[in-house]
Design a protein around this motif. Structure first.
Motif, PDB file in Angstrom:
ATOM      1  N   PHE A  39      45.408  14.199  14.629  1.00 11.48           N
ATOM      2  CA  PHE A  39      46.556  13.531  15.239  1.00 11.48           C
ATOM      3  C   PHE A  39      46.794  14.068  16.649  1.00 11.48           C
ATOM      4  CE2 PHE A  39      51.105  13.084  16.136  1.00 11.48           C
ATOM      5  CZ  PHE A  39      51.325  11.751  15.825  1.00 11.48           C
TER       6      PHE A  39
ATOM      7  N   LYS B 220      44.249  12.812  19.130  1.00 12.19           N
ATOM      8  CA  LYS B 220      44.429  11.397  19.457  1.00 12.19           C
ATOM      9  C   LYS B 220      45.670  11.151  20.304  1.00 12.19           C
ATOM     10  CE  LYS B 220      45.045   6.853  17.251  1.00 12.19           C
ATOM     11  NZ  LYS B 220      44.003   6.169  18.046  1.00 12.19           N
ATOM     12  N   ASN B 221      46.765  11.875  20.008  1.00 15.39           N
ATOM     13  CA  ASN B 221      48.058  11.553  20.605  1.00 15.39           C
ATOM     14  C   ASN B 221      48.632  12.628  21.519  1.00 15.39           C
ATOM     15  OD1 ASN B 221      48.753   8.949  19.076  1.00 15.39           O
ATOM     16  ND2 ASN B 221      48.298  10.346  17.387  1.00 15.39           N
TER      17      ASN B 221
ATOM     18  N   GLN C  72      43.600   6.968   8.213  1.00 13.29           N
ATOM     19  CA  GLN C  72      42.739   8.088   7.843  1.00 13.29           C
ATOM     20  C   GLN C  72      42.592   8.308   6.342  1.00 13.29           C
ATOM     21  OE1 GLN C  72      40.955  10.050  10.176  1.00 13.29           O
ATOM     22  NE2 GLN C  72      41.630   8.343  11.473  1.00 13.29           N
TER      23      GLN C  72
ATOM     24  N   TYR D 197      48.616   6.716  12.055  1.00 12.74           N
ATOM     25  CA  TYR D 197      47.447   7.589  11.972  1.00 12.74           C
ATOM     26  C   TYR D 197      47.069   7.876  10.525  1.00 12.74           C
ATOM     27  CZ  TYR D 197      44.242  11.432  12.760  1.00 12.74           C
ATOM     28  OH  TYR D 197      43.124  12.232  12.761  1.00 12.74           O
TER      29      TYR D 197
ATOM     30  N   LYS E 153      53.723   6.772  15.188  1.00  9.99           N
ATOM     31  CA  LYS E 153      52.318   7.125  15.377  1.00  9.99           C
ATOM     32  C   LYS E 153      51.779   7.866  14.146  1.00  9.99           C
ATOM     33  CE  LYS E 153      52.583   7.433  20.444  1.00  9.99           C
ATOM     34  NZ  LYS E 153      52.505   8.355  21.605  1.00  9.99           N
ATOM     35  N   SER E 154      52.639   8.661  13.509  1.00 12.88           N
ATOM     36  CA  SER E 154      52.226   9.384  12.308  1.00 12.88           C
ATOM     37  C   SER E 154      51.895   8.418  11.173  1.00 12.88           C
ATOM     38  CB  SER E 154      53.332  10.349  11.872  1.00 12.88           C
ATOM     39  OG  SER E 154      53.585  11.324  12.861  1.00 12.88           O
TER      40      SER E 154
END
Length: 413
Positions: free
Chosen positions: A301, A304-305, A57, A53, A49-50
């Motif tokens: 982040f 969002k997560n 961005q 993201y 996910k990092s």
């Protein structure tokens, strides 16, 4: 200072023998070969996910090549053999960039396989972006032209950690507890060497290794730590192996100071918070309380997560890749690899970082941070616990404690 690159405003899509010119809107796929399931799956999933993201961005300054990075998840289940199978799949799909970080037991054979694949398949070359595997061998005796590491290796981290521990006068009897693979053994080896240089009076009262991701009950190890009379614990454990260790310490009422690599990784902050005011120091290239651009990314982040962004090497890897593509005016991995060598770029700490050309080890500064309750100055709450890792001391870029032994074999030579 970062070099400013002027992008070509418009350009037709040209098929060239060496690859395509980097241009705004071009998609660059990065295969993330990582353990996304199993005992360490929570860490791998956070990091996937990092990557996603940060890729979404990046602004124009951070992405001078103007490309679109697409992260393709491939679950290795933390298996070296499965990782090699997935590498072949990535090559077959025409993907030229792969990334992995969780486990040097995977990283070293993966880097070797990338090198062999590139030799056998000219025109299908792959660059391996290592964002977290820290075994020094990867940039020393097992170095590989196609491997680039964006984390500090264990020699660098231990040089920094033991220099800090030199002035901690309450440290007398240290217990080492690490995972039983190359990373854990390197933590033990280089800690012993570093503490001997900095605090020769310190005694090592225990040196244990645990099977990676297999131990469910750390109570017997905690009993050994107590019985040895340890006043300090040093560990390179990560993921489940650190979280369960902390829980066992809490249950046993053992609250000795911990010096760690990965105390802020998924699941562990929650366990630490249950121990209330446990004294923990972390050696890492970052901490939990950035302002400015990184503070924005951390907050975005989390929004969002509902999770923490802690693998900042992802940011450095993507910005360096874009800088190298802009410099090379191409996304061709052969040209990009050449541009990455010696590259200086603006890293997340706000200073120039450099990819050392001799061994492809990023040179960057590191932080000692301390576990504490959030306050007005350090307000980021890890895993919503009300606790954080607050910066204590910044250490200028540390080179390896011994000169690199890398003898890089470059393409065509």
């Amino acid at each position: 200072m970062r070099t400013t690159f002027k992008l070509v405003a418009a350009c037709a899509s040209l098929a060239l023998a060496g690859g395509a010119f980097a241009q705004k809107g071009e998609t660059v796929k990065i295969a993330m070969i990582e353990g996304l399931s199993g005992p360490m799956g929570n860490v791998g999933t956070n990091q996937f996910k990092s990557w996603q993201y940060v890729a979404s961005q990046l602004n124009a300054t951070e992405n001078p090549a103007g490309v679109k990075f697409e992260i393709v998840p491939m679950d290795s289940k933390s298996s070296p053999q499965e990782a090699l199978n997935l590498l072949k799949s990535a090559v077959d799909q025409g993907i030229h960039y792969v990334t992995q970080g969780n486990g040097s037991n995977v990283a070293i054979p993966l880097a070797e396989a990338v090198g062999k694949s590139n030799e056998r398949n000219p025109g299908k070359e792959v660059i391996y972006i290592n964002y977290a595997a820290v075994d020094p061998a990867s940039t020393n005796e097992k170095c590989n032209y196609w491997h680039f590491r964006f984390d500090a290796d264990t020699t660098m981290k231990m040089a920094a950690l033991t220099s800090f521990m030199k002035d901690q006068k309450d440290i007398h009897n240290v217990y080492l507890l690490n995972q039983n693979y190359s990373h854990g053994h390197q933590v033990s080896k280089y800690f012993k060497e570093g503490i001997q240089r900095n605090r020769p009076d310190v005694k090592i009262v225990g040196d244990d290794f645990v099977a990676l991701g297999q131990v469910k009950d750390f109570a017997p190890y905690v009993a050994k730590i107590k019985a040895a009379g340890a006043d300090t614990l040093v560990t390179g454990n990560w993921g489940q192996d650190f979280t369960l260790l902390v829980k066992a310490m809490n249950d046993a009422g053992l609250h000795i100071p911990i010096y760690a690599y990965y105390a802020g990784v998924s699941g562990t902050p929650t366990a630490l918070a249950q121990g209330k005011d446990q004294e923990v120091y972390q050696i890492a290239y970052n901490h939990s309380n950035y302002t400015g651009r990184m503070g924005e990314l951390m907050k975005g982040f989390k929004a969002k997560n509902n999770d923490d962004f802690y693998t900042f090497s992802v940011y450095n890897a993507l910005t360096a890749l874009s800088d190298a593509m802009a410099k090379a005016k191409s996304t061709d991995p052969v040209k990009v690899a050449a541009a990455l060598e010696g590259l200086r770029f603006k890293g997340f700490n706000g200073e120039d970082a450099q990819m050392r050309s001799t061994d492809h080890q990023l040179q960057l500064g590191m932080w000692i941070s301390k576990w504490q309750k959030v306050d007005a100055k350090n307000s980021y709450s890890l895993e919503n616990t009300g606790y954080t890792f607050a910066p204590v001391k910044y250490l200028e870029p540390f080179v390896a404690s011994t000169p690199t032994t890398c003898q890089m074999k470059r393409p065509g030579k």
